[in-house]
Design a protein around this motif. Structure first.
Motif, PDB file in Angstrom:
ATOM      1  N   ASN A 139       5.091   1.295  -5.686  1.00 42.78           N
ATOM      2  CA  ASN A 139       3.804   0.564  -5.525  1.00 42.78           C
ATOM      3  C   ASN A 139       4.277  -0.903  -6.071  1.00 42.78           C
ATOM      4  OD1 ASN A 139       1.288  -0.819  -5.564  1.00 42.78           O
ATOM      5  ND2 ASN A 139       0.990  -0.295  -7.869  1.00 42.78           N
ATOM      6  N   TYR A 140       3.954  -1.867  -5.078  1.00 38.48           N
ATOM      7  CA  TYR A 140       4.792  -3.199  -5.399  1.00 38.48           C
ATOM      8  C   TYR A 140       3.396  -4.104  -5.594  1.00 38.48           C
ATOM      9  CZ  TYR A 140       9.013  -1.797  -3.457  1.00 38.48           C
ATOM     10  OH  TYR A 140      10.320  -1.003  -3.026  1.00 38.48           O
ATOM     11  N   ILE A 141       2.241  -3.569  -5.266  1.00 40.06           N
ATOM     12  CA  ILE A 141       1.100  -4.595  -5.441  1.00 40.06           C
ATOM     13  C   ILE A 141       0.678  -5.098  -6.863  1.00 40.06           C
ATOM     14  CG2 ILE A 141      -1.397  -4.814  -5.067  1.00 40.06           C
ATOM     15  CD1 ILE A 141      -1.260  -2.832  -2.902  1.00 40.06           C
ATOM     16  N   VAL A 158      -1.097  -9.518  -4.877  1.00 40.78           N
ATOM     17  CA  VAL A 158      -0.063 -10.012  -3.905  1.00 40.78           C
ATOM     18  C   VAL A 158       0.697  -8.638  -3.823  1.00 40.78           C
ATOM     19  CG1 VAL A 158       2.156 -11.183  -3.934  1.00 40.78           C
ATOM     20  CG2 VAL A 158       0.287 -12.245  -4.915  1.00 40.78           C
ATOM     21  N   ASP A 159       1.076  -8.242  -2.599  1.00 50.00           N
ATOM     22  CA  ASP A 159       1.781  -7.224  -2.018  1.00 50.00           C
ATOM     23  C   ASP A 159       3.019  -7.511  -1.055  1.00 50.00           C
ATOM     24  OD1 ASP A 159       2.690  -4.751  -1.233  1.00 50.00           O
ATOM     25  OD2 ASP A 159       0.898  -4.320   0.233  1.00 50.00           O
ATOM     26  N   PRO A 160       4.264  -7.584  -1.813  1.00 50.54           N
ATOM     27  CA  PRO A 160       5.482  -7.759  -0.919  1.00 50.54           C
ATOM     28  C   PRO A 160       6.149  -6.459  -0.333  1.00 50.54           C
ATOM     29  CG  PRO A 160       6.059  -7.252  -3.123  1.00 50.54           C
ATOM     30  CD  PRO A 160       4.541  -7.240  -3.361  1.00 50.54           C
ATOM     31  N   THR A 161       5.150  -5.483  -0.202  1.00 48.14           N
ATOM     32  CA  THR A 161       5.817  -4.229   0.484  1.00 48.14           C
ATOM     33  C   THR A 161       6.401  -4.381   1.872  1.00 48.14           C
ATOM     34  OG1 THR A 161       4.076  -2.844  -0.668  1.00 48.14           O
ATOM     35  CG2 THR A 161       5.383  -1.820   1.093  1.00 48.14           C
ATOM     36  N   TYR A 162       5.489  -5.158   2.824  1.00 45.49           N
ATOM     37  CA  TYR A 162       6.116  -5.270   4.074  1.00 45.49           C
ATOM     38  C   TYR A 162       6.492  -6.773   4.207  1.00 45.49           C
ATOM     39  CZ  TYR A 162       3.080  -1.217   4.347  1.00 45.49           C
ATOM     40  OH  TYR A 162       2.627   0.115   4.168  1.00 45.49           O
ATOM     41  N   ILE A 163       6.137  -7.741   3.585  1.00 39.79           N
ATOM     42  CA  ILE A 163       6.651  -9.149   3.930  1.00 39.79           C
ATOM     43  C   ILE A 163       6.812  -9.616   2.105  1.00 39.79           C
ATOM     44  CG2 ILE A 163       5.876 -11.500   4.669  1.00 39.79           C
ATOM     45  CD1 ILE A 163       4.301 -10.216   6.732  1.00 39.79           C
ATOM     46  N   GLY A 164       7.706 -10.251   1.722  1.00 41.07           N
ATOM     47  CA  GLY A 164       7.820 -10.525   0.398  1.00 41.07           C
ATOM     48  C   GLY A 164       9.399 -11.179   0.279  1.00 41.07           C
TER      49      GLY A 164
END
Length: 258
Positions: A139-141, A158-164
């Motif tokens: 979990n990156y959120i 902020v969620d960097p799972t796919y773009i970060g």
């Protein structure tokens, strides 16, 4: 996909790149506290280091940097986080925590290290993504809640799972060497800026407290009781610090039903 800055997510209400602030009218290369409208709350930085007052024991005060509409120069001392990464950092494989991030050079206390950037989401999309995760998913959120003078609470997800950016590789520690401060530049959407809480040696792993406690304050008794009630749903912590709470911080709000 790598992105050094926040981007608008699936249901983000505000575009993180939208310029919403008026600029200062300073005609000098660097702004002064008594003159600059961006520094009406006091000096933000001193020689690139975040300025903290004795009163800021639990919460960070608002930080507004000079922006694209300001007349001051790019060398203005109130432009730090917007300049981006200034240190040589390295992603590496840890023994128990998966990937981690360490510095290849000395970082002085108070210096800006990196931003935690990704997709800016609304509450509904953040909750949908978290509830769709399995126990094996990372979990990156991150949910940041700021208390406004009016009594309202402003939430940024902020969620960097796919773009970060490189901040997604930072691990949690119960005794971290970084702390997070929301910093606003052009938009009301803050940059989640991570600053050095202490002097950091070259080769040292970088970490922050996922719970968001400001400036590494110890956990309160009320927080501890609340966390213990949710232990069955939480993941173990492998930070190895003397004050380790045994579990990663837990935010149950995104798991609740509407």
């Amino acid at each position: 996909q790598y992105s050094p800055d926040n981007v608008a997510g699936a249901d983000g209400d505000i575009d993180p790149t939208e310029i919403t602030f008026l600029g200062c009218s300073c005609l000098t290369s660097s702004c002064a506290v008594d003159v600059c409208s961006c520094l009406c709350r006091g000096e933000n930085y001193n020689r690139l280091c975040l300025t903290l007052t004795d009163k800021e024991e639990e919460y960070a005060r608002p930080v507004f940097e000079c922006n694209a509409m300001c007349q001051c120069g790019e060398s203005c001392q109130n432009r730090v986080v917007q300049r981006g990464l200034q240190f040589r950092l390295e992603v590496f494989k840890t023994e128990k925590k998966g990937w981690g991030l360490r510095t290849l050079e000395f970082i002085a206390k108070g210096r800006f290290v990196c931003e935690y950037a990704g997709e800016v989401l609304g509450f509904s999309e953040a909750r949908r993504r978290i509830q769709a995760q399995t126990s094996k998913d990372s979990n990156y959120i991150i949910a940041v809640r700021e208390h406004l003078h009016s009594g309202q609470i402003m939430e940024t997800f902020v969620d960097p799972t796919y773009i970060g950016n490189i901040g997604r590789f930072l691990n949690h520690s119960c005794e971290p060497n970084l702390f997070m401060v929301p910093v606003r530049v052009d938009s009301m959407v803050p940059k989640l800026a991570l600053f050095a809480a202490t002097d950091i040696s070259a080769g040292e792993e970088l970490s922050y407290d996922y719970s968001g406690r400001f400036h590494n304050l110890p956990i309160s008794n009320r927080e501890q009781k609340s966390l213990e009630e949710d232990n069955r749903l939480r993941k173990p912590c492998y930070c190895g610090s003397r004050a380790c709470a045994s579990f990663l911080p837990w935010d149950s709000s995104l798991f609740s039903t509407p």
